[in-house]
Design a protein around this motif. Sequence first.
Motif, PDB file in Angstrom:
ATOM      1  N   LYS A  48       1.616  -4.368  16.441  1.00  0.00           N
ATOM      2  CA  LYS A  48       0.319  -4.072  15.509  1.00  0.00           C
ATOM      3  C   LYS A  48       0.054  -2.887  15.069  1.00  0.00           C
ATOM      4  O   LYS A  48      -0.659  -2.563  14.026  1.00  0.00           O
ATOM      5  N   LEU A  49       1.174  -1.860  15.483  1.00  0.00           N
ATOM      6  CA  LEU A  49       1.082  -0.372  15.109  1.00  0.00           C
ATOM      7  C   LEU A  49       1.946  -0.203  13.845  1.00  0.00           C
ATOM      8  O   LEU A  49       1.859   0.909  13.380  1.00  0.00           O
ATOM      9  N   HIS A  50       3.017  -1.110  13.761  1.00  0.00           N
ATOM     10  CA  HIS A  50       4.086  -0.700  13.101  1.00  0.00           C
ATOM     11  C   HIS A  50       3.945  -0.302  11.488  1.00  0.00           C
ATOM     12  O   HIS A  50       4.432   0.621  11.019  1.00  0.00           O
ATOM     13  N   VAL A  51       3.057  -1.069  10.838  1.00  0.00           N
ATOM     14  CA  VAL A  51       2.856  -1.052   9.560  1.00  0.00           C
ATOM     15  C   VAL A  51       2.022   0.301   9.128  1.00  0.00           C
ATOM     16  O   VAL A  51       2.490   1.175   8.293  1.00  0.00           O
ATOM     17  N   GLU A  52       0.793   0.374  10.139  1.00  0.00           N
ATOM     18  CA  GLU A  52      -0.115   1.570  10.107  1.00  0.00           C
ATOM     19  C   GLU A  52       0.727   2.894  10.130  1.00  0.00           C
ATOM     20  O   GLU A  52       0.613   3.983   9.264  1.00  0.00           O
ATOM     21  N   GLN A  53       1.434   2.820  11.129  1.00  0.00           N
ATOM     22  CA  GLN A  53       2.198   4.233  11.370  1.00  0.00           C
ATOM     23  C   GLN A  53       3.494   4.371  10.346  1.00  0.00           C
ATOM     24  O   GLN A  53       3.706   5.580   9.903  1.00  0.00           O
ATOM     25  N   ILE A  97       3.611   3.506   7.108  1.00  0.00           N
ATOM     26  CA  ILE A  97       2.800   3.915   5.858  1.00  0.00           C
ATOM     27  C   ILE A  97       2.727   5.478   6.029  1.00  0.00           C
ATOM     28  O   ILE A  97       3.013   6.079   4.858  1.00  0.00           O
ATOM     29  N   GLU A  98       1.985   5.939   7.070  1.00  0.00           N
ATOM     30  CA  GLU A  98       1.963   7.449   7.393  1.00  0.00           C
ATOM     31  C   GLU A  98       3.238   8.223   7.092  1.00  0.00           C
ATOM     32  O   GLU A  98       3.238   9.395   6.441  1.00  0.00           O
ATOM     33  N   ASP A 105       3.435  -8.153  12.211  1.00  0.00           N
ATOM     34  CA  ASP A 105       3.131  -9.655  12.461  1.00  0.00           C
ATOM     35  C   ASP A 105       2.171 -10.135  11.232  1.00  0.00           C
ATOM     36  O   ASP A 105       1.687 -11.234  11.401  1.00  0.00           O
ATOM     37  N   ASP A 106       2.072  -9.562  10.234  1.00  0.00           N
ATOM     38  CA  ASP A 106       1.255  -9.766   9.184  1.00  0.00           C
ATOM     39  C   ASP A 106       2.255  -9.781   7.884  1.00  0.00           C
ATOM     40  O   ASP A 106       2.612  -8.498   7.470  1.00  0.00           O
ATOM     41  N   LEU A 107       2.350 -10.968   7.187  1.00  0.00           N
ATOM     42  CA  LEU A 107       3.178 -10.910   5.960  1.00  0.00           C
ATOM     43  C   LEU A 107       2.787  -9.914   4.854  1.00  0.00           C
ATOM     44  O   LEU A 107       3.237  -9.011   4.167  1.00  0.00           O
ATOM     45  N   ASP A 108       1.374  -9.831   4.674  1.00  0.00           N
ATOM     46  CA  ASP A 108       0.931  -9.046   3.540  1.00  0.00           C
ATOM     47  C   ASP A 108       1.009  -7.575   3.787  1.00  0.00           C
ATOM     48  O   ASP A 108       1.043  -6.733   3.075  1.00  0.00           O
ATOM     49  N   ALA A 109       0.489  -7.226   5.076  1.00  0.00           N
ATOM     50  CA  ALA A 109       0.649  -5.883   5.669  1.00  0.00           C
ATOM     51  C   ALA A 109       2.300  -5.300   5.288  1.00  0.00           C
ATOM     52  O   ALA A 109       2.718  -4.323   5.061  1.00  0.00           O
ATOM     53  N   ALA A 110       3.270  -6.139   5.898  1.00  0.00           N
ATOM     54  CA  ALA A 110       4.622  -5.873   5.676  1.00  0.00           C
ATOM     55  C   ALA A 110       5.006  -5.630   4.244  1.00  0.00           C
ATOM     56  O   ALA A 110       5.644  -4.681   3.660  1.00  0.00           O
ATOM     57  N   ALA A 111       4.442  -6.678   3.436  1.00  0.00           N
ATOM     58  CA  ALA A 111       4.718  -6.801   1.952  1.00  0.00           C
ATOM     59  C   ALA A 111       4.100  -5.169   1.439  1.00  0.00           C
ATOM     60  O   ALA A 111       4.870  -4.724   0.348  1.00  0.00           O
ATOM     61  N   ASP A 128       5.227   0.152  -1.007  1.00  0.00           N
ATOM     62  CA  ASP A 128       5.206   1.634  -0.775  1.00  0.00           C
ATOM     63  C   ASP A 128       6.358   2.528  -0.700  1.00  0.00           C
ATOM     64  O   ASP A 128       6.719   3.363  -1.269  1.00  0.00           O
ATOM     65  N   ALA A 129       7.353   1.678   0.035  1.00  0.00           N
ATOM     66  CA  ALA A 129       8.599   2.276   0.246  1.00  0.00           C
ATOM     67  C   ALA A 129       9.485   2.307  -0.979  1.00  0.00           C
ATOM     68  O   ALA A 129      10.081   3.435  -1.491  1.00  0.00           O
ATOM     69  N   LYS A 130       9.446   1.311  -1.597  1.00  0.00           N
ATOM     70  CA  LYS A 130      10.016   1.122  -3.069  1.00  0.00           C
ATOM     71  C   LYS A 130       9.457   1.995  -4.079  1.00  0.00           C
ATOM     72  O   LYS A 130      10.250   2.678  -4.845  1.00  0.00           O
ATOM     73  N   ARG A 131       8.164   2.100  -4.006  1.00  0.00           N
ATOM     74  CA  ARG A 131       7.578   3.063  -4.996  1.00  0.00           C
ATOM     75  C   ARG A 131       7.743   4.463  -4.791  1.00  0.00           C
ATOM     76  O   ARG A 131       8.167   5.310  -5.849  1.00  0.00           O
ATOM     77  N   THR A 132       7.847   4.980  -3.832  1.00  0.00           N
ATOM     78  CA  THR A 132       8.125   6.553  -3.151  1.00  0.00           C
ATOM     79  C   THR A 132       9.628   6.624  -3.092  1.00  0.00           C
ATOM     80  O   THR A 132      10.061   7.738  -3.064  1.00  0.00           O
TER      81      THR A 132
END
Length: 257
Positions: free
Chosen positions: A10-15, A17-18, A34-40, A45-49
């Motif tokens: 549950k911490l993967h996306v938040e961390q 993104i930082e 574990d959340d499709l929208d968060a992973a997307a 963000d990774a593609k944009r940056t």
Amino acid sequence: MGSILSTPTKLHVEQAIECVKAGVPVLNEKPLSDDLDAAAKLVADAKRTGVAVLVGHHRRFNPIIRQAKNLIAQGKIGELRAVHATCWFYKPDDYFEEASWRKQKGAGPISVNLVHDVDLLRYLGGEIECVQAQTVPSMRGFENEDLASALLRFEQGALGTLSVSDSVVSPWSWELTAKEYPIYPATDQSTYLLGGSEGALSVPDLRLWRHEGRADWWSPISATYYPTETSDPLVNQLDHFVEVIAERVTPLVLEKR
């Protein structure tokens, strides 16, 4: 500089993104989320940056998998028609008591274990376009599932079946068959079967089955063993991450195959 995130799901996306915001390439433990929208959002963000975000599917870096992929690419089994993966093992109660998050929703064997096997099926067989699945609630009363099975249809036409459980005693799991880590007792079984129009391959034992002469169920069939080198896939993955950070290679494991 890069960052490795080996934290609860549950911490993967938040961390991650930082890390992306700071321009730091990141190797994120699977599953990505574990959340499709968060992973997307993380992927976007990774593609944009332009910051590399790798997912820790370390089994791709095992020489066994490299050999299997090469055999398939060389046409040794002909056209891939069917695949099967069995991922059964029994996790003791103290495994869950040591970390309570393992009992929570999103931390069942689908996201914690089967995600590895699905990744390898995609790596070896191509993208999956349709999934039909069933799950069974944890027999120990946890929030997550402890048994699941699925039928897969691959874009190139093959069908796949897979089953996972962390509450079934068996010798058929990657951990007990691949001999990657000595903490698991080794067996002589395989966990993946890939069937084609000219042959069949079992993995991780790398036995290629073919009929003598043309394919015919009345003609003799025999197996050829394809030995390969051994090396630690986690070390191989880290070496690859270093090369990605130095911008000398592109990531083997991104958001897609």
